[in-house]
Design a protein around this motif. Structure first.
Motif, mmCIF file in Angstrom:
data_model
loop_
_atom_site.group_PDB
_atom_site.id
_atom_site.type_symbol
_atom_site.label_atom_id
_atom_site.label_comp_id
_atom_site.label_asym_id
_atom_site.label_seq_id
_atom_site.Cartn_x
_atom_site.Cartn_y
_atom_site.Cartn_z
ATOM 1 N N ARG A 220 0.829 -1.325 -0.188
ATOM 2 C CA ARG A 220 -0.136 -0.143 -0.069
ATOM 3 C C ARG A 220 0.829 1.339 0.036
ATOM 4 N NH1 ARG A 220 -4.068 0.993 4.933
ATOM 5 N NH2 ARG A 220 -5.076 -0.786 4.269
ATOM 6 N N ALA A 221 1.801 1.202 0.824
ATOM 7 C CA ALA A 221 2.922 2.457 0.872
ATOM 8 C C ALA A 221 3.216 2.775 -0.357
ATOM 9 C CB ALA A 221 3.708 2.165 2.104
ATOM 10 N N LEU A 222 3.804 1.626 -1.190
ATOM 11 C CA LEU A 222 4.669 1.831 -2.319
ATOM 12 C C LEU A 222 3.748 2.282 -3.404
ATOM 13 C CD1 LEU A 222 7.015 -1.038 -2.308
ATOM 14 C CD2 LEU A 222 7.702 1.270 -2.369
ATOM 15 N N LEU A 223 2.244 1.813 -3.399
ATOM 16 C CA LEU A 223 1.377 2.272 -4.213
ATOM 17 C C LEU A 223 1.233 3.686 -4.102
ATOM 18 C CD1 LEU A 223 -0.728 1.246 -6.545
ATOM 19 C CD2 LEU A 223 -2.330 1.508 -4.586
ATOM 20 N N TYR A 224 0.874 4.145 -3.026
ATOM 21 C CA TYR A 224 0.907 5.757 -2.948
ATOM 22 C C TYR A 224 1.933 6.284 -3.315
ATOM 23 C CZ TYR A 224 -3.061 5.251 0.643
ATOM 24 O OH TYR A 224 -4.514 4.827 1.070
ATOM 25 N N MET A 225 3.248 6.003 -3.099
ATOM 26 C CA MET A 225 4.292 6.435 -3.486
ATOM 27 C C MET A 225 4.470 6.656 -4.968
ATOM 28 S SD MET A 225 7.179 4.836 -0.961
ATOM 29 C CE MET A 225 8.648 5.660 -1.644
ATOM 30 N N ALA A 226 3.987 5.908 -5.740
ATOM 31 C CA ALA A 226 3.858 5.599 -7.322
ATOM 32 C C ALA A 226 2.709 6.591 -7.784
ATOM 33 C CB ALA A 226 3.878 4.103 -7.784
ATOM 34 N N SER A 227 1.791 7.078 -7.180
ATOM 35 C CA SER A 227 0.554 7.636 -7.445
ATOM 36 C C SER A 227 0.651 8.993 -8.030
ATOM 37 C CB SER A 227 -0.657 7.522 -6.417
ATOM 38 O OG SER A 227 -0.836 6.392 -6.068
ATOM 39 N N PRO A 228 -0.005 9.644 -8.845
ATOM 40 C CA PRO A 228 0.184 10.862 -9.131
ATOM 41 C C PRO A 228 0.805 12.107 -8.279
ATOM 42 C CG PRO A 228 -1.526 9.900 -10.635
ATOM 43 C CD PRO A 228 -1.192 8.966 -9.276
ATOM 44 N N LEU A 229 0.008 12.146 -6.994
ATOM 45 C CA LEU A 229 0.276 13.196 -6.033
ATOM 46 C C LEU A 229 1.659 13.081 -5.704
ATOM 47 C CD1 LEU A 229 -0.689 15.522 -4.167
ATOM 48 C CD2 LEU A 229 -1.242 13.632 -2.428
ATOM 49 N N ASN A 230 2.481 11.914 -5.530
ATOM 50 C CA ASN A 230 3.574 11.825 -5.112
ATOM 51 C C ASN A 230 4.698 11.365 -6.149
ATOM 52 O OD1 ASN A 230 2.601 12.158 -2.369
ATOM 53 N ND2 ASN A 230 1.727 10.118 -2.382
ATOM 54 N N ASN A 231 4.011 11.239 -7.396
ATOM 55 C CA ASN A 231 5.084 10.736 -8.497
ATOM 56 C C ASN A 231 4.775 11.655 -9.629
ATOM 57 O OD1 ASN A 231 6.864 9.278 -10.226
ATOM 58 N ND2 ASN A 231 5.516 7.697 -10.187
ATOM 59 N N PRO A 232 4.897 13.055 -9.893
ATOM 60 C CA PRO A 232 4.323 13.796 -10.574
ATOM 61 C C PRO A 232 5.171 13.539 -11.968
ATOM 62 C CG PRO A 232 5.492 15.029 -9.154
ATOM 63 C CD PRO A 232 5.322 13.892 -8.457
ATOM 64 N N ALA A 233 6.295 12.807 -11.780
ATOM 65 C CA ALA A 233 7.088 12.547 -13.209
ATOM 66 C C ALA A 233 6.646 11.109 -13.890
ATOM 67 C CB ALA A 233 8.605 12.534 -12.878
ATOM 68 N N ASN A 234 5.992 10.368 -13.162
ATOM 69 C CA ASN A 234 5.127 9.099 -13.551
ATOM 70 C C ASN A 234 6.393 8.242 -13.944
ATOM 71 O OD1 ASN A 234 3.122 7.345 -13.944
ATOM 72 N ND2 ASN A 234 3.231 7.663 -16.302
ATOM 73 N N ASP A 235 7.345 8.216 -12.651
ATOM 74 C CA ASP A 235 8.407 7.215 -12.903
ATOM 75 C C ASP A 235 7.888 5.683 -12.565
ATOM 76 O OD1 ASP A 235 10.661 5.851 -12.312
ATOM 77 O OD2 ASP A 235 11.330 6.893 -10.662
ATOM 78 N N THR A 236 7.994 5.051 -13.637
ATOM 79 C CA THR A 236 7.602 3.689 -13.847
ATOM 80 C C THR A 236 8.080 2.639 -12.972
ATOM 81 O OG1 THR A 236 8.933 3.221 -15.446
ATOM 82 C CG2 THR A 236 6.876 3.881 -16.295
ATOM 83 N N LYS A 237 9.433 3.158 -12.674
ATOM 84 C CA LYS A 237 10.052 2.108 -11.496
ATOM 85 C C LYS A 237 9.261 2.128 -10.066
ATOM 86 C CE LYS A 237 14.159 1.194 -8.690
ATOM 87 N NZ LYS A 237 13.643 1.199 -7.796
ATOM 88 N N LYS A 238 8.508 3.081 -9.714
ATOM 89 C CA LYS A 238 7.870 3.203 -8.660
ATOM 90 C C LYS A 238 6.546 2.383 -8.883
ATOM 91 C CE LYS A 238 9.339 7.848 -6.898
ATOM 92 N NZ LYS A 238 9.118 9.063 -6.580
ATOM 93 N N TRP A 239 6.047 2.351 -10.069
ATOM 94 C CA TRP A 239 4.931 1.536 -10.260
ATOM 95 C C TRP A 239 5.289 -0.059 -10.146
ATOM 96 C CZ3 TRP A 239 0.255 3.243 -9.384
ATOM 97 C CH2 TRP A 239 -0.010 4.475 -9.835
#
Length: 545
Positions: A220-239
């Protein structure tokens, strides 16, 4: 002084024995005061200290069973919680209402969990506890501290990262760490916790944190980190990290969907294979039990009817065709509750819903569950709906001592599947994304048509599936923010349903505005309480407040 310590120790031991003498090891009355000298030389008192830290973790039910975050999202209105100023976007550093999980003024305080954990880590190395048990305790407390930090960050953004207990001579003024620093700590602690915890426990320890719980919260924490609010550059590694973490939980092969959606939330099913981490209650020994039925039943059934679902969420339950009411030409707004997603009937009480031997009556004039009902009309719904989810309907005439003790489920397997589906969508693997969404829709008691869309339409289906499957479980407030759709969804006015019954028994259904809602960009984060800013000049306030 020695006599006092002996009496204190005896008292704690008696409570400990009561605490562990039941099947639900973590839902009994624990300790609220500890003497250092008494606790850290006694393995039973250390165990009770850990159990008390579990108990400090805020839950979605308040002491009076308000659905805390549901009432400040587009799910419901909460009578008496004072949340309407939040829904108008008027939260301030001096007035946080139910969103104050920093000071504990509203009974929700993650810092108390962190403080307990830091005390534990300062003392546990020298404690006379078996190495295996000590290792498990360390895993539990790492998890609880990580989860508390994760929740604080989700509300406030970066917070001071404090990992040691303060002495009286220490400088209490500390600055905020960044979001990334805090979340790196959360993920590290959850990884370490997972490495120390078992997959399951014996009956005497049911309710403790497992390896699966640590991995699920990490996902869940990593999903939040990957989401648009916290990942504006849409870094696919986070997804990819979020997908890998969710898949790690799935690959444990410890969890499965409970066949009956309505029943999975009740005490008798607390330890079904869908529940990954929950907090149980037992009013007979726990005065903090949450009186769900008394607080939520319609007034005509002897309840206080505190949660009033909005017509907004009712509109987002599909018909059995798999289409939303607005998209299905077969939908009749004068027969609004026919052929809806089975989760609607399991979650919301509406006019005509069968409940304890009679249909719910929210119609006017004279409906038994309206403000014209014979029983406490002042407790009637203001939106036309009551909450059904979490209710144990075997409880007749609910009271403080007659309640179902429904557990609060922090995380369950269905969420993990949704987390994986969302991450895979953003990685471009739409086939896998649809597969995992449809697993949930194929639940035995649900059996909704499969999702077949692609592209942005698929994303909208994933988001709505999460809205429906996890309704009233404290997800929506965070989801609309991390997806950055809050300016749309939380600026929609809250809607209600009014039903008028004619003399011949026919009914007319009319939707209208219940109250106005506003969302401003600053509302993506909660302001740090002004009292904390005043005490610590190194704390910087969130933008816009």
């Amino acid at each position: 002084m020695k006599r006092f310590i002996s009496i204190l120790r005896l008292f704690f031991l008696v409570v400990c024995l009561q605490l562990w003498a039941c099947n639900d090891a973590l839902d009994k009355t624990p300790l609220d005061r500890f003497s250092d000298d008494a606790v850290w030389v006694d393995k039973d008192l250390i165990n009770a200290f850990v159990s008390n830290t579990y108990r400090l973790m805020p839950i979605g039910f308040s002491a009076s069973s308000h659905q805390r975050l549901a009432g400040v999202s587009d799910e419901s209105y909460q009578r008496g919680d004072g949340g309407n100023f939040i829904n108008l976007g008027n939260i301030t550093p001096s007035s946080l209402g139910v969103l104050d999980s920093w000071t504990g003024a509203t009974g929700f305080n993650y810092w108390s969990v962190i403080t307990n954990c830091n005390i534990f880590f300062a003392r546990i190395d020298q404690a006379p506890v078996d190495a295996a048990i000590k290792s498990r305790m360390v895993g539990e407390m790492k998890f609880l501290r990580a989860h508390a930090y994760f929740k604080l960050v989700a509300f406030f953004g970066g917070v001071p990262l404090i990992t040691q207990s303060f002495a009286l001579t220490d400088d209490f003024n500390v600055p905020r760490n960044t979001y990334d620093e805090c979340m790196a700590f959360v993920v590290k602690e959850l990884d370490e916790s997972a490495g120390l915890l078992p997959l399951k426990y014996d009956a005497a320890n049911m309710g403790r944190i497992t390896k699966g719980a640590a991995l699920a919260i990490k996902a869940r924490a990593l999903l939040y980190m990957a989401s648009p609010l916290n990942n504006p550059a849409n870094d696919t590694k986070k997804w990819q990290d979020a997908a890998n973490a969710a898949k790690a939980v799935i690959d444990l092969n410890q969890y499965s969907l409970f066949p009956d959606y309505k029943e999975l939330f009740l005490k008798k099913n607390s330890y079904n294979q869908e529940v990954i981490w929950s907090r149980g209650f037992d009013y007979s020994v726990d005065p903090q039990a949450v009186r769900v039925e008394l607080s939520q039943y319609p007034n005509g059934y002897g309840g206080f009817g505190q949660t009033h679902p909005l017509h907004n969420i009712v509109n987002d339950y599909e018909l059995t065709s798999g289409k939303l009411p607005k998209d299905d030409p077969a939908y009749d707004p004068q027969k609004p509750y026919i052929n809806r997603d089975p989760r609607f009937y399991a979650s919301i009480l509406y006019d005509g819903a069968p409940f304890q031997g009679r249909p719910v009556e929210t119609f006017l004039p004279g409906g038994k569950d309206s403000n014209e009902g014979a029983l406490s009309g002042w407790n009637a719904t203001l939106t036309g709906y009551y909450l059904r989810k979490f209710m144990d309907e075997t409880i007749i005439n609910p009271s403080d001592v007659n309640q179902g003790n429904s557990p609060w489920i922090f995380i369950r397997y269905a969420e993990v599947l949704l987390n994986y589906a969302e991450a895979m969508y953003h990685l471009g693997n739409e086939a896998v994304s649809r597969e995992y969404v449809n697993m949930i829709r194929k639940r035995e008691s649900v059996k909704m048509p499969p999702v077949t869309e692609s592209g942005n339409e698929l994303l909208l289906r994933i988001q709505n599936e999460r809205r429906i499957e996890l309704a009233f479980e404290e997800h929506r407030w965070f989801d609309v923010r991390r997806w950055k759709i809050a300016p749309v969804k939380l600026n929609e006015d809250a809607m209600k349903m009014t039903i008028i019954r004619a003399a011949d028994g026919s009914k007319t259904y009319t939707t209208s505005v219940f109250n106005i809602r506003n969302f401003y960009d600053k509302n993506y984060l909660v302001p740090i309480p002004q009292s904390e800013i005043d005490k610590n000049p190194l704390l910087k306030q969130n933008p816009g407040y």
